[in-house]
Design an enzyme around this catalytic site. Structure first.
Site, PDB file in Angstrom:
ATOM      1  N   SER A 147      18.022 100.067  50.547  1.00 24.15           N
ATOM      2  CA  SER A 147      17.943  98.609  50.466  1.00 24.15           C
ATOM      3  C   SER A 147      18.590  98.033  51.710  1.00 24.15           C
ATOM      4  O   SER A 147      19.518  98.629  52.257  1.00 24.15           O
ATOM      5  CB  SER A 147      18.700  98.115  49.227  1.00 24.15           C
ATOM      6  OG  SER A 147      18.837  96.710  49.268  1.00 24.15           O
ATOM      7  N   TYR A 157      26.431  98.321  44.308  1.00 21.87           N
ATOM      8  CA  TYR A 157      25.017  98.685  44.486  1.00 21.87           C
ATOM      9  C   TYR A 157      24.748  98.902  45.976  1.00 21.87           C
ATOM     10  O   TYR A 157      24.166  99.911  46.387  1.00 21.87           O
ATOM     11  CB  TYR A 157      24.130  97.562  43.927  1.00 21.87           C
ATOM     12  CG  TYR A 157      22.651  97.723  44.207  1.00 21.87           C
ATOM     13  CD1 TYR A 157      21.864  98.543  43.406  1.00 21.87           C
ATOM     14  CD2 TYR A 157      22.052  97.049  45.280  1.00 21.87           C
ATOM     15  CE1 TYR A 157      20.499  98.683  43.673  1.00 21.87           C
ATOM     16  CE2 TYR A 157      20.696  97.197  45.551  1.00 21.87           C
ATOM     17  CZ  TYR A 157      19.926  98.015  44.744  1.00 21.87           C
ATOM     18  OH  TYR A 157      18.587  98.165  45.011  1.00 21.87           O
TER      19      TYR A 157
HETATM   20  N1  LIG Z   1      12.926  95.127  43.769  1.00 23.80           N
HETATM   21  C1  LIG Z   1      13.767  94.893  44.774  1.00 23.80           C
HETATM   22  O1  LIG Z   1      14.007  93.730  45.169  1.00 23.80           O
HETATM   23  C2  LIG Z   1      14.438  96.060  45.464  1.00 23.80           C
HETATM   24  C3  LIG Z   1      15.050  95.817  46.700  1.00 23.80           C
HETATM   25  C4  LIG Z   1      15.666  96.865  47.378  1.00 23.80           C
HETATM   26  C5  LIG Z   1      15.647  98.138  46.822  1.00 23.80           C
HETATM   27  N2  LIG Z   1      15.064  98.347  45.600  1.00 23.80           N
HETATM   28  C6  LIG Z   1      15.084  99.715  45.051  1.00 23.80           C
HETATM   29  O2  LIG Z   1      13.764 100.113  44.786  1.00 23.80           O
HETATM   30  C7  LIG Z   1      13.764 101.174  43.831  1.00 23.80           C
HETATM   31  C8  LIG Z   1      12.689 100.928  42.798  1.00 23.80           C
HETATM   32  O3  LIG Z   1      13.009  99.752  42.078  1.00 23.80           O
HETATM   33  P1  LIG Z   1      11.920  98.667  41.669  1.00 23.80           P
HETATM   34  O4  LIG Z   1      12.270  97.420  42.363  1.00 23.80           O
HETATM   35  O5  LIG Z   1      10.551  99.207  41.782  1.00 23.80           O
HETATM   36  O6  LIG Z   1      12.351  98.446  40.129  1.00 23.80           O
HETATM   37  P2  LIG Z   1      11.594  98.783  38.753  1.00 23.80           P
HETATM   38  O7  LIG Z   1      10.264  98.142  38.719  1.00 23.80           O
HETATM   39  O8  LIG Z   1      12.592  98.420  37.704  1.00 23.80           O
HETATM   40  O9  LIG Z   1      11.397 100.369  38.794  1.00 23.80           O
HETATM   41  C9  LIG Z   1      12.475 101.263  38.616  1.00 23.80           C
HETATM   42  C10 LIG Z   1      11.909 102.644  38.280  1.00 23.80           C
HETATM   43  O10 LIG Z   1      12.994 103.580  38.173  1.00 23.80           O
HETATM   44  C11 LIG Z   1      12.845 104.320  36.955  1.00 23.80           C
HETATM   45  N3  LIG Z   1      14.178 104.741  36.501  1.00 23.80           N
HETATM   46  C12 LIG Z   1      15.271 103.965  36.325  1.00 23.80           C
HETATM   47  N4  LIG Z   1      16.300 104.699  35.888  1.00 23.80           N
HETATM   48  C13 LIG Z   1      15.849 105.982  35.799  1.00 23.80           C
HETATM   49  C14 LIG Z   1      16.458 107.215  35.397  1.00 23.80           C
HETATM   50  N5  LIG Z   1      17.731 107.269  34.962  1.00 23.80           N
HETATM   51  N6  LIG Z   1      15.720 108.347  35.437  1.00 23.80           N
HETATM   52  C15 LIG Z   1      14.422 108.299  35.839  1.00 23.80           C
HETATM   53  N7  LIG Z   1      13.797 107.165  36.234  1.00 23.80           N
HETATM   54  C16 LIG Z   1      14.509 106.020  36.194  1.00 23.80           C
HETATM   55  C17 LIG Z   1      12.141 103.354  36.002  1.00 23.80           C
HETATM   56  O11 LIG Z   1      11.370 104.018  35.031  1.00 23.80           O
HETATM   57  P3  LIG Z   1      11.782 104.273  33.486  1.00 23.80           P
HETATM   58  O12 LIG Z   1      12.416 103.021  32.969  1.00 23.80           O
HETATM   59  O13 LIG Z   1      10.473 104.648  32.834  1.00 23.80           O
HETATM   60  O14 LIG Z   1      12.715 105.426  33.554  1.00 23.80           O
HETATM   61  C18 LIG Z   1      11.165 102.671  36.959  1.00 23.80           C
HETATM   62  O15 LIG Z   1       9.996 103.446  37.104  1.00 23.80           O
HETATM   63  C19 LIG Z   1      15.184 101.240  43.278  1.00 23.80           C
HETATM   64  O16 LIG Z   1      15.879 102.321  43.867  1.00 23.80           O
HETATM   65  C20 LIG Z   1      15.790  99.912  43.720  1.00 23.80           C
HETATM   66  O17 LIG Z   1      17.208 100.003  43.855  1.00 23.80           O
HETATM   67  C21 LIG Z   1      14.454  97.332  44.918  1.00 23.80           C
END
Ligand SMILES: NC(=O)c1ccc[n+]([C@@H]2O[C@H](COP(=O)([O-])OP(=O)(O)OC[C@H]3O[C@@H](n4cnc5c(N)ncnc54)[C@H](OP(=O)(O)O)[C@@H]3O)[C@@H](O)[C@H]2O)c1
Length: 273
Positions: A147, A157
């Site tokens: 991030s 975080y």
């Molecule tokens: N969205 C943003 O603004 C943003 C910005 C910077 C970085 N990120 C990063 O991007 C990545 C993806 O996030 P996203 O934004 O796509 O959010 P999201 O839509 O909530 O997706 C998160 C994914 O992680 C899985 N997950 C969470 N905990 C888990 C665990 N303990 N074991 C296995 N799978 C797990 C969830 O699936 P299940 O619930 O089915 O397990 C889901 O598929 C993360 O690392 C986040 O920190 C996001």
């Protein structure tokens, strides 16, 4: 599972957190690039749905592994899959992750430790599991979703994401000459389920111009990884912000201290009345 003879030339990509948001988009775009897939997340029915859609719309083979990656026994299944020499993983996407709704002192130490585990320990373990095979084959890609927050002192975080940034920078410099590249994806705000899982409305987090679509973010990340870049920052506006953050690093700490003092005073007043 695809047989050796039907295996696509790109090989197999393993994507964690593939049920929604950025991870699901990685799965779709890697399938379009003809990678066979291994999808990992906790929610098995949702994983099966994503897998069925990919099989229907593309010609790639899709395996699913339902696992909570913060559970050692369940993660072990994924690590063993990453070490398989019969069906080697050629592209690892460390994407699964989440944030916590409150700040450090208000969260339990166990919740903080679990978040640090999913954001740092899990990518470390999965990268380690896949690396030996990639080095012996002389080729491979590891892409970790970090991030832009990881470049600034903005809470636990951000501190965990700083690990992914610096690990990828070091590992890319160290292993690239042996055919294995590491890329950290450093997005800003992306429209996914991340914020609703936190229980926070998107509008209250950042103005409209700061939000990016997962489709754009992933396309940009895959381009960076294909060029063997250590860091991918999607969009010009976030690259400019990143340069500003680098220059203003000491000011960010002053800003955090000021806003924290204000928040603490308001909380004290509420407590007293
Ligand atoms: N969205 C943003 O603004 C943003 C910005 C910077 C970085 N990120 C990063 O991007 C990545 C993806 O996030 P996203 O934004 O796509 O959010 P999201 O839509 O909530 O997706 C998160 C994914 O992680 C899985 N997950 C969470 N905990 C888990 C665990 N303990 N074991 C296995 N799978 C797990 C969830 O699936 P299940 O619930 O089915 O397990 C889901 O598929 C993360 O690392 C986040 O920190 C996001």
């Amino acid at each position: 599972m695809a047989t050796e003879s039907s295996r696509t030339p790109h090989g197999i990509a393993l994507v964690t957190g593939a049920t929604s948001g950025i991870g699901a988009e990685f799965a779709r775009q890697l399938a379009k690039q003809s990678y066979d897939l291994v999808l990992v997340a906790r929610d098995r029915p949702r994983l099966e749905t994503v897998a069925a859609q990919l099989r229907e719309h593309t010609h790639v083979a899709v395996e699913v592994i339902a696992a909570d990656l913060t559970d050692a026994a369940q993660r072990d299944v994924v690590e063993r899959r990453l070490k398989s020499e019969a069906d080697p993983i050629t592209f690892l996407v460390n994407n699964a992750g989440y944030g916590l709704p409150q700040e450090f002192s208000l969260n339990s130490a166990d919740d903080e430790a679990r978040m640090l585990e999913i954001l740092a320990t899990v990518p470390l373990r999965l990268s380690h599991a896949v690396l030996g095979g990639m080095l012996s084959r002389g080729t491979g890609t590891v892409l970790t979703v970090a991030s832009l927050a990881g470049e600034a002192p903005l809470g636990t975080y951000a501190a965990a994401k700083a690990w992914a940034m610096n690990f990828s920078r070091w590992a890319n410099a160290h292993y690239r000459s042996r055919g294995v590249t590491f890329t950290a994806l450093a997005p800003g705000f992306v429209r996914t389920e991340f914020h609703s899982r936190l229980g926070v409305a998107r509008a209250s987090m950042a103005p409209k111009w700061m939000w990016l679509d997962a489709n754009f973010v992933v396309r940009s990340a895959l381009r960076s990884a294909a060029h063997g870049r250590a860091v991918s920052i999607p969009s010009v506006r976030y690259r400019l912000l990143w340069m500003f953050m680098k220059l203003a690093q000491p000011l960010i700490a002053v800003f955090v201290a000021r806003t924290s003092r204000r928040t603490a005073t308001v909380a004290d007043k509420r407590h007293d009345s």
